[in-house]
Design an enzyme around this catalytic site. Structure first.
Site, PDB file in Angstrom:
ATOM      1  N   GLU A  38       0.870  -1.179  -0.073  1.00  0.00           N
ATOM      2  CA  GLU A  38      -0.003  -0.017  -0.121  1.00  0.00           C
ATOM      3  C   GLU A  38       0.928   1.323  -0.009  1.00  0.00           C
ATOM      4  OE1 GLU A  38      -3.473   0.373  -0.491  1.00  0.00           O
ATOM      5  OE2 GLU A  38      -2.850   2.473  -0.266  1.00  0.00           O
ATOM      6  N   THR A  80      -5.748   1.538  -5.562  1.00  0.00           N
ATOM      7  CA  THR A  80      -5.264   0.065  -5.404  1.00  0.00           C
ATOM      8  C   THR A  80      -6.053  -0.722  -6.671  1.00  0.00           C
ATOM      9  OG1 THR A  80      -5.304   0.465  -3.031  1.00  0.00           O
ATOM     10  CG2 THR A  80      -5.229  -1.764  -3.774  1.00  0.00           C
ATOM     11  N   HIS A 195      -1.411   3.285   4.636  1.00  0.00           N
ATOM     12  CA  HIS A 195      -2.690   4.210   3.869  1.00  0.00           C
ATOM     13  C   HIS A 195      -2.928   5.263   4.395  1.00  0.00           C
ATOM     14  CE1 HIS A 195      -6.528   5.182   2.013  1.00  0.00           C
ATOM     15  NE2 HIS A 195      -6.413   3.932   1.203  1.00  0.00           N
ATOM     16  N   ASP A 254       1.551  -0.278  -4.903  1.00  0.00           N
ATOM     17  CA  ASP A 254       0.202   0.054  -5.688  1.00  0.00           C
ATOM     18  C   ASP A 254       0.102   1.516  -6.251  1.00  0.00           C
ATOM     19  OD1 ASP A 254      -0.438   1.259  -3.186  1.00  0.00           O
ATOM     20  OD2 ASP A 254      -2.353   0.175  -3.030  1.00  0.00           O
ATOM     21  N   HIS A 255       0.619   2.501  -5.568  1.00  0.00           N
ATOM     22  CA  HIS A 255       0.399   3.812  -6.221  1.00  0.00           C
ATOM     23  C   HIS A 255       1.068   4.651  -5.207  1.00  0.00           C
ATOM     24  CE1 HIS A 255      -2.535   4.184  -3.045  1.00  0.00           C
ATOM     25  NE2 HIS A 255      -3.303   3.264  -3.589  1.00  0.00           N
TER      26      HIS A 255
HETATM   27  C1  GP9 Z   1      -8.879  -0.800   0.464  1.00  0.00           C
HETATM   28  C2  GP9 Z   1      -7.606  -0.745   0.060  1.00  0.00           C
HETATM   29  C3  GP9 Z   1      -7.075   0.609  -0.011  1.00  0.00           C
HETATM   30  O1  GP9 Z   1      -9.258  -2.048   0.256  1.00  0.00           O
HETATM   31  O2  GP9 Z   1      -7.200  -1.486  -1.111  1.00  0.00           O
HETATM   32  O3  GP9 Z   1      -7.697   1.173  -1.506  1.00  0.00           O
HETATM   33  P1  GP9 Z   1      -7.120   2.572  -1.871  1.00  0.00           P
HETATM   34  O4  GP9 Z   1      -7.547   3.807  -1.195  1.00  0.00           O
HETATM   35  O5  GP9 Z   1      -5.486   2.495  -1.600  1.00  0.00           O
HETATM   36  O6  GP9 Z   1      -7.448   2.668  -3.373  1.00  0.00           O
HETATM   37 MN    MN Z   2      -3.670   1.606  -2.371  1.00  0.00          MN
END
Ligand code: GP9
Ligand code: MN
Length: 400
Positions: A38, A80, A195, A254-255
């Site tokens: 994340e 994500t 996150h 992921d980003h």
């Molecule tokens: C939620 C997690 C976070 O299940 O994958 O999502 P994001 O806000 O990073 O897209």
């Molecule tokens: Mn994410």
């Protein structure tokens, strides 16, 4: 409409890159364990806060892995879910909104489905509600055998922070789930603790916060450090359980976690006076590691992105990708072009960065004549536009 697929297939065939003969099929029959990390960005790798490494475990793992240091996330508002879409399909997510919501009924030829046909059990492990990002619907389309969502985990006040189950507990409980799966398996684990807004209990803060006017950036470092610690624990556990030797591991960010609203604080961390559009694009790099037990480490500088993961995994498993509609290319291919295009139409090569209508020279990090970027305009446009065509026209309906 069905003739549109012919144009896509023609483009695909023109851009297909032969697999690396030494690595093709090297992981056939092994478990594939994918860690979606994340909000992990590359700027923290091999960096410190008050003399303490931010990602000590990942820094060490890089020394034992294939590492791609010019690898970019290609996500937009779907965050994500966009990264999941890119990895599963080698197609781009939407320019705005989330393809997971708008096109969950499309026909796809996704990676889980493909490896499933090769005898793999496929699953996602993620301790959130199954309908978040419409995952339960889209995963059916991707062909996953199983989604271990929050209902598969024991989540309580003690083991939660911020968005939910803490990464350490998530990995620990996931080990038990991994052990129940038929082998070989393709399993993606999605972390959560790092996150926004990057909350963490005092006991889990293994390094200091940064000191700037951005609380977000300040808190980011301890949560990244915590995720690194949780990943370290995961590797210890897979070794203890005898899973390690029979598996390969793909890890990627992921980003971005830190948006451009925090550029001022970010410039302080990076030791730059002011961040330019060039710097902003460089900040879209995310770590990408392929760890194959027993393989010698290697750093690759090929400019690449999440769109390239699907062909790479397929080739490692010895699955031909020539007949698959993809917009990426195998990271290990000797033929691959060092190039990646982001969802906002910025693109990067070995020499240049194009963004916001400006062409930057990578060497000087300064603006250069537009003509230095022009040779790539068409490719950048076709990659995105044809991928969009596939999604909006549900074109894989017409292609088996
Ligand atoms: C939620 C997690 C976070 O299940 O994958 O999502 P994001 O806000 O990073 O897209
Ligand atoms: Mn994410």
């Amino acid at each position: 409409e069905s003739s549109d697929i012919d144009e896509v297939i023609r483009y695909r065939n023109e851009n297909y890159k032969e697999p690396n003969t030494e690595l093709f099929g090297i992981a056939e029959g092994k478990n594939v364990i994918v860690l979606s990390l994340e909000s992990l960005q590359s700027f923290v790798i091999n960096e410190t806060i008050d003399g303490e490494e931010i990602t000590p475990f990942l820094n060490q793992l890089i020394e034992e892995s294939y590492y791609f240091d010019q690898f970019y996330h290609q996500t937009a508002q779907g965050k994500t879910s966009d990264s999941e879409f890119l990895v599963a399909n080698s197609l781009f997510g939407r320019e705005s909104g989330s393809v997971f919501f708008t096109h969950a009924g499309n026909e796809y030829n996704s990676l889980p489905e493909i490896v499933n046909e090769e005898g793999y059990y496929t699953a996602v492990m993620h301790a959130n509600n199954k309908s978040f990002w419409n995952r339960d619907m889209m995963y059916l389309q991707f062909g996953y055998d199983k989604f271990y969502d929050i209902a598969s985990y024991i989540v309580n006040e003690e083991n939660s922070v911020g968005w939910g189950l803490k990464d350490l507990d998530f990995f620990e409980q996931s080990i038990d789930l991994l052990k129940t799966q038929p082998k070989p398996y393709y399993t993606k684990l999605i972390t959560l603790t790092n996150h926004f807004p990057f909350e963490l209990g005092e006991d889990d803060k293994l390094i200091n916060e940064f000191n700037s006017n951005s609380g977000t950036l300040n808190r980011y470092f301890p949560t990244v450090r915590y995720m690194d610690y949780a990943v370290e624990h995961f590797f210890e556990r897979v070794k203890e359980e005898g899973i390690y030797e029979d598996s390969i591991f793909i890890l990627y960010g992921d980003h971005y976690g830190i948006s451009e609203y925090h550029h001022k604080a970010m410039s302080l961390f990076l030791g730059k006076e002011k961040l330019t559009p060039f710097d902003h694009i460089q900040l879209q790099r995310v770590p990408m590691l392929i760890h194959i037990p027993g393989h010698e480490p290697k750093v690759s500088h090929t400019v690449s992105g999440q769109i390239d993961i699907k062909p790479t995994i397929m080739h490692l498993l010895g699955i031909d990708s020539i007949a698959d509609v993809q917009f990426g290319s195998d990271l290990f291919s000797e033929e691959r072009q060092s190039f990646t295009v982001l969802r906002d139409r910025s693109f990067i090569t070995d020499e240049v960065v194009y963004t916001k209508g400006l062409c930057y020279d990578k060497g000087s990090e300064l603006e250069t004549q537009l003509e230095n970027c022009e040779p790539y305009f068409e490719k950048a446009k076709l990659d995105l536009d044809l991928s969009d065509k596939v999604i909006y026209g549900d074109l894989l309906r017409f292609y088996q």
